[in-house]
Structures are given as C-alpha cells and as structure tokens.
Design an enzyme around this catalytic site. Structure first.
Site, PDB file in Angstrom:
ATOM      1  N   ARG A 177       0.834  -1.150  -0.083  1.00  0.00           N
ATOM      2  CA  ARG A 177      -0.018   0.048   0.039  1.00  0.00           C
ATOM      3  C   ARG A 177       0.924   1.241   0.143  1.00  0.00           C
ATOM      4  O   ARG A 177       0.825   1.885  -1.013  1.00  0.00           O
ATOM      5  CB  ARG A 177      -1.093   0.011   1.159  1.00  0.00           C
ATOM      6  CG  ARG A 177      -2.327   0.988   0.769  1.00  0.00           C
ATOM      7  CD  ARG A 177      -1.891   2.348   1.430  1.00  0.00           C
ATOM      8  NE  ARG A 177      -1.165   2.436   2.936  1.00  0.00           N
ATOM      9  CZ  ARG A 177      -0.743   3.716   3.251  1.00  0.00           C
ATOM     10  NH1 ARG A 177      -0.279   4.738   2.248  1.00  0.00           N
ATOM     11  NH2 ARG A 177      -0.526   3.512   4.594  1.00  0.00           N
ATOM     12  N   ASP A 178       1.646   1.494   1.081  1.00  0.00           N
ATOM     13  CA  ASP A 178       2.542   2.653   1.080  1.00  0.00           C
ATOM     14  C   ASP A 178       3.624   2.422   0.029  1.00  0.00           C
ATOM     15  O   ASP A 178       3.977   3.309  -0.753  1.00  0.00           O
ATOM     16  CB  ASP A 178       3.276   2.693   2.568  1.00  0.00           C
ATOM     17  CG  ASP A 178       3.278   4.204   3.041  1.00  0.00           C
ATOM     18  OD1 ASP A 178       3.840   5.098   1.982  1.00  0.00           O
ATOM     19  OD2 ASP A 178       3.148   4.731   3.956  1.00  0.00           O
ATOM     20  N   HIS A 189       3.738   4.070  -3.538  1.00  0.00           N
ATOM     21  CA  HIS A 189       3.884   5.408  -3.780  1.00  0.00           C
ATOM     22  C   HIS A 189       5.154   5.254  -4.527  1.00  0.00           C
ATOM     23  O   HIS A 189       5.109   5.893  -5.666  1.00  0.00           O
ATOM     24  CB  HIS A 189       3.963   6.175  -2.410  1.00  0.00           C
ATOM     25  CG  HIS A 189       2.941   6.686  -2.004  1.00  0.00           C
ATOM     26  ND1 HIS A 189       1.686   7.478  -2.484  1.00  0.00           N
ATOM     27  CD2 HIS A 189       2.238   6.263  -0.728  1.00  0.00           C
ATOM     28  CE1 HIS A 189       0.655   7.433  -1.623  1.00  0.00           C
ATOM     29  NE2 HIS A 189       0.944   6.875  -0.724  1.00  0.00           N
ATOM     30  N   HIS A 239       2.597   4.516  12.975  1.00  0.00           N
ATOM     31  CA  HIS A 239       2.919   4.209  11.798  1.00  0.00           C
ATOM     32  C   HIS A 239       4.089   5.269  11.578  1.00  0.00           C
ATOM     33  O   HIS A 239       3.905   6.671  11.672  1.00  0.00           O
ATOM     34  CB  HIS A 239       1.834   4.432  10.871  1.00  0.00           C
ATOM     35  CG  HIS A 239       2.068   4.928   9.227  1.00  0.00           C
ATOM     36  ND1 HIS A 239       1.825   3.640   8.492  1.00  0.00           N
ATOM     37  CD2 HIS A 239       2.741   5.727   8.414  1.00  0.00           C
ATOM     38  CE1 HIS A 239       2.325   4.095   7.199  1.00  0.00           C
ATOM     39  NE2 HIS A 239       2.870   5.149   7.171  1.00  0.00           N
ATOM     40  N   HIS A 280       7.749   6.849   9.461  1.00  0.00           N
ATOM     41  CA  HIS A 280       8.524   6.928   8.158  1.00  0.00           C
ATOM     42  C   HIS A 280      10.088   7.080   8.698  1.00  0.00           C
ATOM     43  O   HIS A 280      10.124   7.560   9.587  1.00  0.00           O
ATOM     44  CB  HIS A 280       8.287   8.091   7.126  1.00  0.00           C
ATOM     45  CG  HIS A 280       6.869   7.349   6.367  1.00  0.00           C
ATOM     46  ND1 HIS A 280       7.164   7.057   5.132  1.00  0.00           N
ATOM     47  CD2 HIS A 280       5.548   7.299   6.626  1.00  0.00           C
ATOM     48  CE1 HIS A 280       5.542   6.615   4.808  1.00  0.00           C
ATOM     49  NE2 HIS A 280       4.782   6.869   5.650  1.00  0.00           N
ATOM     50  N   TYR A 326       4.477  15.814   4.076  1.00  0.00           N
ATOM     51  CA  TYR A 326       3.770  14.883   3.794  1.00  0.00           C
ATOM     52  C   TYR A 326       4.615  13.875   2.660  1.00  0.00           C
ATOM     53  O   TYR A 326       4.982  14.186   1.696  1.00  0.00           O
ATOM     54  CB  TYR A 326       2.487  15.072   3.128  1.00  0.00           C
ATOM     55  CG  TYR A 326       1.594  13.802   3.211  1.00  0.00           C
ATOM     56  CD1 TYR A 326       1.287  13.027   4.173  1.00  0.00           C
ATOM     57  CD2 TYR A 326       0.900  13.384   2.003  1.00  0.00           C
ATOM     58  CE1 TYR A 326       0.306  11.936   3.985  1.00  0.00           C
ATOM     59  CE2 TYR A 326       0.021  12.661   1.699  1.00  0.00           C
ATOM     60  CZ  TYR A 326      -0.252  11.589   2.920  1.00  0.00           C
ATOM     61  OH  TYR A 326      -1.132  10.811   2.680  1.00  0.00           O
ATOM     62  N   SER A 372       3.350  10.721   9.272  1.00  0.00           N
ATOM     63  CA  SER A 372       3.289  10.682   7.807  1.00  0.00           C
ATOM     64  C   SER A 372       4.605  11.213   7.201  1.00  0.00           C
ATOM     65  O   SER A 372       4.949  11.055   5.869  1.00  0.00           O
ATOM     66  CB  SER A 372       2.018  11.453   7.293  1.00  0.00           C
ATOM     67  OG  SER A 372       0.992  11.022   7.941  1.00  0.00           O
TER      68      SER A 372
END
Length: 348
Positions: free
Chosen positions: A16-17, A20, A199, A201, A290, A170
């Site tokens: 899903r991520d 990108h 979540h 990054h 983002y 995010s």
C-alpha cells in the site's frame, strides 16, 4: 524499559505505502509473490490498496496498474494465516468502496484523516463497525498537532466506534520524545480495550527508534514495510524491526530469517530506485512534509527547474497536508517565477 514478553501486531505496508515509489504500478504477480512471502514469514496483517487508499485512482493521486478490486481479489484468497487490511481516506474513498472491501474479504479497515479532522471519519468508522470489521482510526501528520489535540481527535474516533487508533508520522518528522509525548497522552486517554498503533517513516532514520518508543507507550500495532518500501525514505523497515524486537524479547510472531528473504529476494528487485535517505527525503523529515509529496516534487523539478528540496521546504513552510498534491505544482510555478524575476533584476 523492559519489554520482554510483550506482544505486538506488525502490520505490513509494502503493498500500500509501497505503491507510492512504484507510482501505483505494481503488477498482480508482484502483489501475489510479495503477499505470499509475507504470509509465509508469519506477518499477521497486510495492507493492500492504491497508495492513497481505496478509490485513490485519479489525476490528483495517480492511476494504478490495476483496480483496488483486482489487487484485493488477487491477494486475499491466497492468504493462509495473514489478514488483509485496506486504507480509506474519507473524501477519496466512499462507503461503497468500504462495502466492496468487506465483500472481498478485507478484515481491517483503516479510516485516515488529517490529525485535526477526525470528525470527517464518523460515517466510515460507524459503517465499518456495523459491518463487524476490525476498525481503525488513523490520524495522519501527527506532528502537526499537540498531544492534547491528538487526545481530542483520538477520542472522537473512539467514540465513533474505532477499536484501535493510530498516531501516524506521515512526514517522518518525529523524534522518539515526540512519539512518547503523543502516544503516552493518547494511551492514557483511551479506554483500556482500545488499541493504540504507530505508523512511522524513515526520513530521519528514526523508524525503528520511534516504533520501539511507541511500544514502550503501550502501542500494540506497529506498521512497517519490507525493505522499507514506502513514501519518502520509506516506512520503518520490517526486517530490521522484527530483528530488533527479537533482540528485545518483543513477540511479533514473524520469522526473523524469512522476512529478510522477502525483502532481499522479492521486494528489492522490484524497486524502481533505491529507497534511501537522499537529500529530498531527508528534507521531508526535517521540514515535516507529507511523504507522498516526494515524487510530485521531483516531477515539478524536472518541469520547472526548481530543485525539489526548495519546493518541499516551501510546502512545509505553507503547512501543506495530504490531499493538497495540486498545490505542489502551484508552489513550483510560484518559485520558478520568483527565480526568473530575481535573475532579471540581477541582469539589469
């Protein structure tokens, strides 16, 4: 803190991520092989959709190689132990998308909003609970709200029916103390039976440290991606997280060696470019921008001749959030005009 014996659910973001950096163009075969590898390695929950969630296929976010229905319909029947989740952003995904996901066998729905806009999630969270789905509220760009503000938003999602609430970094901006302040406050405010998730990054290389800080604060669900495949410098790398958890005695149920093989043999070979902390993804984390803005900014750099780093810093200064992808081009045009004007004055 001694976390020996603590159990967490690791939630995979690769499909899903990871869409990108793949520009949403993963093939069904790639989806199948990676999902089956994750399933065999013991990953209990795997997210599958367009990078921007159900219904994300659009001019604004990018057109995928296949529809959400095709991706979900391909992966779900193959899973032997793993459950499949889907992301839904109200305003992009609709209640019809939610019903479709349920019919296809999606177990977990994650309803995502900006960290100050939980009120737009009520319809989708309430329906997901009515459909007896594992229902998660997902507060994005959490560094842009205070611990007290996040408490108010998390309690709204809980009141709508969410049985788990995520604090979502995010932008990969937060440091471990930021995580502790926010998750600690939210954990104290939610009902004991409501789960807490994180979540992360990896834009400042804090994915693992922040995830462990989240577990210390009582988070029981932690997102990660195989080989870190995700927006910006990627998500918390799953294989590293699992190894660190194993060293600390945190139980994930994931095989330390098998998850390394998934990363090395299945995910790294499909990368269009290395997922690493380059100057642009580092800027995302430093400026609090983002994560999925990165490729848009790089494209704008090619089109308008303004360095992606300058565009990202300006987006951060303007406080742009997910959903404002159209403003990246606008910002690049504004910066290009300013550069041209400055050059003319110097020439004169």
């Amino acid at each position: 803190m001694n976390l020996q014996g603590k159990k967490i659910t690791v939630h995979d973001m690769t499909l899903r991520d990871g869409m990108h950096p793949k520009r949403h163009l993963m093939t069904l075969e790639q989806m199948k092989s990676i999902a089956c590898g994750l399933d065999a390695a013991g990953v209990p929950l795997i997210e599958v959709t367009h990078g921007d969630g159900l219904g994300g296929s659009s001019v604004n976010y990018g057109f995928p190689a296949h529809s959400d229905e095709e991706y979900l319909g391909t992966v779900i029947p193959l899973m032997k132990q793993a459950k499949v989740s889907a992301l839904l952003l109200p305003g992009i995904g609709t209640v019809d998308h939610l019903k479709m996901a349920k019919e296809l066998g999606v177990h977990t729905i994650r309803v995502a909003t900006h960290c100050t806009e939980a009120d737009v999630s009520e319809q989708h969270i309430a329906l997901a609970r009515k459909l007896e789905m594992d229902t998660v509220g997902f507060l994005m760009m959490a560094h842009m709200n205070s611990p007290e503000g996040l408490v108010r938003q998390a309690k709204l999602m809980e009141s709508y029916g969410a049985n788990c609430v995520y604090i979502t970094d995010s932008a990969g901006y937060m440091l471990p103390d930021d995580v502790r302040a926010r998750l600690g406050a939210v954990r104290d405010a939610l009902k004991p039976e409501t789960e807490l998730g994180f979540h992360g990054h990896h834009n400042l290389a804090m994915g693992i440290a922040n995830s462990i800080a989240a577990v210390e604060c009582g988070a029981t669900r932690i997102d990660a991606a195989s080989a870190g495949l995700g927006a910006g410098a990627g998500n918390t790398p799953m294989e590293v997280l699992v190894a660190v958890c194993d060293r600390m005695g945190i139980q994930t149920g994931v095989d330390v060696w098998a998850i390394q093989d998934v990363a090395e043999d299945l995910v790294v070979p499909i990368m269009d470019f290395p997922i690493r902390i380059d100057r642009d993804s580092l800027t995302l984390g430093y400026a609090g921008v983002y994560g999925s803005f990165l490729l848009f900014a790089k494209r704008a750099e090619q089109k308008y001749g303004v360095p992606a780093r300058e565009i990202l810093v300006e987006l951060g200064r303007r406080g742009m959030v997910g959903g404002q992808e159209d403003m990246i081009e606008d910002t690049a045009i504004t910066l290009a005009k300013a550069r041209a004007s400055k050059a003319q004055k110097v020439a004169a």
